[in-house]
Write a protein that holds these residues in place. Structure first.
Motif, PDB file in Angstrom:
ATOM      1  N   ARG A   1     -30.081  16.510  18.611  1.00  0.00           N
ATOM      2  CA  ARG A   1     -30.112  15.327  19.856  1.00  0.00           C
ATOM      3  C   ARG A   1     -30.720  16.378  20.644  1.00  0.00           C
ATOM      4  O   ARG A   1     -31.643  15.685  21.580  1.00  0.00           O
TER       5      ARG A   1
ATOM      6  N   ALA B   1     -19.994  23.108  25.125  1.00  0.00           N
ATOM      7  CA  ALA B   1     -18.464  23.060  26.447  1.00  0.00           C
ATOM      8  C   ALA B   1     -17.244  23.328  25.879  1.00  0.00           C
ATOM      9  O   ALA B   1     -16.767  22.420  24.903  1.00  0.00           O
TER      10      ALA B   1
ATOM     11  N   GLY C   1     -22.251  16.025  27.288  1.00  0.00           N
ATOM     12  CA  GLY C   1     -22.826  15.160  26.462  1.00  0.00           C
ATOM     13  C   GLY C   1     -24.142  14.701  27.089  1.00  0.00           C
ATOM     14  O   GLY C   1     -24.323  13.143  26.709  1.00  0.00           O
ATOM     15  N   SER C   2     -25.347  15.131  26.039  1.00  0.00           N
ATOM     16  CA  SER C   2     -26.752  14.233  26.406  1.00  0.00           C
ATOM     17  C   SER C   2     -27.038  13.293  25.483  1.00  0.00           C
ATOM     18  O   SER C   2     -27.256  11.897  25.966  1.00  0.00           O
ATOM     19  N   GLY C   3     -26.309  13.451  23.941  1.00  0.00           N
ATOM     20  CA  GLY C   3     -26.904  12.077  23.538  1.00  0.00           C
ATOM     21  C   GLY C   3     -28.562  12.595  23.326  1.00  0.00           C
ATOM     22  O   GLY C   3     -29.296  13.523  23.215  1.00  0.00           O
TER      23      GLY C   3
ATOM     24  N   TYR D   1     -30.824   9.307  27.503  1.00  0.00           N
ATOM     25  CA  TYR D   1     -30.447   7.623  27.553  1.00  0.00           C
ATOM     26  C   TYR D   1     -30.147   8.121  29.149  1.00  0.00           C
ATOM     27  O   TYR D   1     -30.666   7.270  30.224  1.00  0.00           O
ATOM     28  N   SER D   2     -28.626   8.445  29.154  1.00  0.00           N
ATOM     29  CA  SER D   2     -28.103   8.534  30.562  1.00  0.00           C
ATOM     30  C   SER D   2     -28.520   9.907  31.927  1.00  0.00           C
ATOM     31  O   SER D   2     -29.202   9.215  33.430  1.00  0.00           O
TER      32      SER D   2
ATOM     33  N   ASP E   1     -19.796  12.811  28.903  1.00  0.00           N
ATOM     34  CA  ASP E   1     -19.884  11.907  28.196  1.00  0.00           C
ATOM     35  C   ASP E   1     -19.599  12.274  26.694  1.00  0.00           C
ATOM     36  O   ASP E   1     -20.115  12.471  25.801  1.00  0.00           O
ATOM     37  N   ALA E   2     -18.487  13.014  26.461  1.00  0.00           N
ATOM     38  CA  ALA E   2     -17.863  14.531  25.192  1.00  0.00           C
ATOM     39  C   ALA E   2     -16.567  14.787  25.507  1.00  0.00           C
ATOM     40  O   ALA E   2     -16.282  14.992  26.379  1.00  0.00           O
TER      41      ALA E   2
ATOM     42  N   GLU F   1     -26.004  19.480  25.609  1.00  0.00           N
ATOM     43  CA  GLU F   1     -25.932  19.008  24.085  1.00  0.00           C
ATOM     44  C   GLU F   1     -25.843  19.638  22.929  1.00  0.00           C
ATOM     45  O   GLU F   1     -25.966  20.817  22.796  1.00  0.00           O
ATOM     46  N   ARG F   2     -24.878  19.502  22.265  1.00  0.00           N
ATOM     47  CA  ARG F   2     -24.026  20.389  21.267  1.00  0.00           C
ATOM     48  C   ARG F   2     -24.946  20.662  19.773  1.00  0.00           C
ATOM     49  O   ARG F   2     -25.106  21.843  19.073  1.00  0.00           O
TER      50      ARG F   2
ATOM     51  N   ALA G   1     -23.932   6.832  20.124  1.00  0.00           N
ATOM     52  CA  ALA G   1     -23.623   6.037  21.256  1.00  0.00           C
ATOM     53  C   ALA G   1     -23.988   6.582  22.698  1.00  0.00           C
ATOM     54  O   ALA G   1     -24.839   7.620  22.867  1.00  0.00           O
ATOM     55  N   LEU G   2     -24.503   5.252  23.627  1.00  0.00           N
ATOM     56  CA  LEU G   2     -24.979   5.265  25.060  1.00  0.00           C
ATOM     57  C   LEU G   2     -24.333   4.741  25.670  1.00  0.00           C
ATOM     58  O   LEU G   2     -23.332   3.477  25.605  1.00  0.00           O
ATOM     59  N   ILE G   3     -24.555   5.103  26.257  1.00  0.00           N
ATOM     60  CA  ILE G   3     -23.129   4.461  28.235  1.00  0.00           C
ATOM     61  C   ILE G   3     -23.743   3.235  28.277  1.00  0.00           C
ATOM     62  O   ILE G   3     -24.748   2.965  27.822  1.00  0.00           O
TER      63      ILE G   3
HETATM   64  C1  LIG Z   1     -21.558   9.488  23.858  1.00  0.00           C
HETATM   65  S1  LIG Z   1     -23.077  10.641  23.582  1.00  0.00           S
HETATM   66  C2  LIG Z   1     -23.699  11.085  24.936  1.00  0.00           C
HETATM   67  C3  LIG Z   1     -24.944   9.482  25.244  1.00  0.00           C
HETATM   68  C4  LIG Z   1     -25.232   9.503  26.623  1.00  0.00           C
HETATM   69  N1  LIG Z   1     -24.252  10.466  27.749  1.00  0.00           N
HETATM   70  C5  LIG Z   1     -25.638   9.103  26.833  1.00  0.00           C
HETATM   71  O1  LIG Z   1     -25.306   7.770  27.535  1.00  0.00           O
HETATM   72  O2  LIG Z   1     -27.135   8.385  26.580  1.00  0.00           O
HETATM   73  C6  LIG Z   1     -21.971  11.960  23.247  1.00  0.00           C
HETATM   74  C7  LIG Z   1     -22.387  13.269  22.547  1.00  0.00           C
HETATM   75  O3  LIG Z   1     -22.316  14.738  23.463  1.00  0.00           O
HETATM   76  C8  LIG Z   1     -21.935  15.702  22.345  1.00  0.00           C
HETATM   77  N2  LIG Z   1     -20.607  16.686  22.437  1.00  0.00           N
HETATM   78  C9  LIG Z   1     -19.341  16.347  21.378  1.00  0.00           C
HETATM   79  N3  LIG Z   1     -18.890  17.065  22.046  1.00  0.00           N
HETATM   80  C10 LIG Z   1     -19.524  17.950  22.918  1.00  0.00           C
HETATM   81  C11 LIG Z   1     -19.044  19.462  23.764  1.00  0.00           C
HETATM   82  N4  LIG Z   1     -18.211  19.890  23.855  1.00  0.00           N
HETATM   83  N5  LIG Z   1     -20.399  19.495  24.290  1.00  0.00           N
HETATM   84  C12 LIG Z   1     -21.342  19.159  24.256  1.00  0.00           C
HETATM   85  N6  LIG Z   1     -22.281  18.538  23.523  1.00  0.00           N
HETATM   86  C13 LIG Z   1     -21.027  17.548  22.824  1.00  0.00           C
HETATM   87  C14 LIG Z   1     -22.404  14.642  20.936  1.00  0.00           C
HETATM   88  O4  LIG Z   1     -23.485  15.594  20.188  1.00  0.00           O
HETATM   89  C15 LIG Z   1     -22.954  13.376  21.845  1.00  0.00           C
HETATM   90  O5  LIG Z   1     -24.370  13.529  21.166  1.00  0.00           O
END
Ligand SMILES: C[S@@+](CC[C@H](N)C(=O)[O-])C[C@H]1O[C@@H](n2cnc3c(N)ncnc32)[C@H](O)[C@@H]1O
Length: 217
Positions: free
Chosen positions: A87, A111, A53-55, A58-59, A130-131, A82-83, A27-29
Motif C-alpha cells: 500500500r 504507528a 493510515g495511508s491506504g 486517497y485521503s 485512520d488506523a 502506512e504499515r 477501505a477509504l474515507i
Molecule cells: C482505512 S485504511 C486508510 C484509508 C485512507 N486513509 C484513505 O481514506 O484513503 C487504514 C490503513 O491503515 C493501515 N494501518 C493499520 N494500522 C496501522 C498502524 N498501526 N500504523 C500504520 N498504518 C496502519 C492499514 O494497512 C490501512 O492501509
C-alpha cells in the motif's frame, strides 16, 4: 509544479484511486467526511498535516487538494504513515502521478513506532487518524502536544461496528476491547479542561478535537 496543476492532477486521479481501493478491498474515507475535513482544513488554514493510515493515498491527496486551494507561495506538507509495503508503494506511485512528491511524504512504518521518524521541530495543524482505532487514545496522548495553536486532531471510523452506541456486552467479543478503549478515550476528553471534541455521524463516525477557545496558545 504550480498549485493549480497539482490540484487538477489530483482531481483527475482520485476516481481512479477510489476504483483501485474498491477492487483491492482497501477501505477509504467517506465522501461526506472528506468534505467536512476539507472545510476544517480551510478554516484553520492548514499547512502541515499528519495522517496515520495511508491506504492507497486517497485521503492524503484529497486533503492536499483542499490545502492547495488556500495556499499562496507557502510550503505545504503532509506526512502519511502506512504499515503495509504494497500500500505504501501504491500511495507513493499515486503521489508521483499527481506531481505532489514535494508536498507529501509517505512513510513506511507502523504507528506508534513510526512516530520516532517524524520531524518534531514543527507543529502540525492537523493530525488525522485512520488506523488502529483501539489505539486512538494512546496516539492522542503521544501526539497532542505536537499540535499548533489552532491545531485539530481528527479520528475516523469512531463508530465502526456501532462500538460507541451499543453497550459493550452487546458487541461481538472481538470488538469489545476496541470499544472499551474508545469509550475510555472519549471519557478522558470529556474531563479535559484544554481540549473539547465533537462527534459527527458521517460515514462510520468522525471525531474532531480542538482546543477550547480560552485555551488558544
Ligand atoms: C482505512 S485504511 C486508510 C484509508 C485512507 N486513509 C484513505 O481514506 O484513503 C487504514 C490503513 O491503515 C493501515 N494501518 C493499520 N494500522 C496501522 C498502524 N498501526 N500504523 C500504520 N498504518 C496502519 C492499514 O494497512 C490501512 O492501509
Amino acid at each position: 509544479m504550480r498549485n493549480e496543476t497539482i490540484r487538477s492532477a489530483i482531481i483527475q486521479l482520485l476516481p481512479q484511486i477510489a476504483v483501485a481501493c474498491e477492487n483491492d478491498h482497501v477501505a477509504l474515507i467517506d465522501r461526506d467526511s472528506v468534505a467536512l475535513i476539507g472545510r476544517e482544513l480551510k478554516e484553520i488554514n492548514c499547512k502541515r498535516l499528519l495522517e496515520i493510515g495511508s491506504g492507497y493515498g486517497y485521503s492524503a491527496l484529497s486533503f492536499l487538494q483542499f490545502m492547495l486551494e488556500n495556499a499562496g507561495a507557502e510550503t505545504l506538507h503532509i506526512t502519511t504513515i502506512e504499515r503495509l509495503q504494497c500500500r505504501w508503494e501504491r500511495t507513493r506511485d499515486y503521489i508521483m502521478q499527481a506531481g505532489a512528491k514535494d508536498c507529501i511524504c509517505c512513510v513506511l512504518g507502523e504507528a506508534p513506532e513510526a512516530f520516532s521518524y517524524l520531524d518534531n521541530t514543527q507543529k502540525w495543524d492537523c493530525i488525522f487518524m485512520d488506523a488502529a482505532m483501539g489505539r486512538y487514545g494512546d496516539f492522542w496522548l503521544q501526539l497532542k502536544d505536537s499540535l499548533g495553536p489552532d491545531g485539530i486532531f481528527i479520528a475516523d471510523n469512531i463508530n465502526l461496528h456501532g462500538v460507541l452506541d451499543q453497550p459493550i456486552a452487546a458487541l461481538p467479543r472481538r470488538h469489545r476491547t476496541m470499544a472499551k478503549r474508545l469509550k475510555e478515550f472519549l471519557q478522558m476528553l470529556e474531563c479535559d479542561e484544554v481540549w473539547q471534541y465533537e462527534r459527527y455521524d458521517y460515514g462510520e463516525g468522525l471525531l474532531v478535537i480542538r482546543r477550547r477557545k480560552q485555551e488558544k496558545l
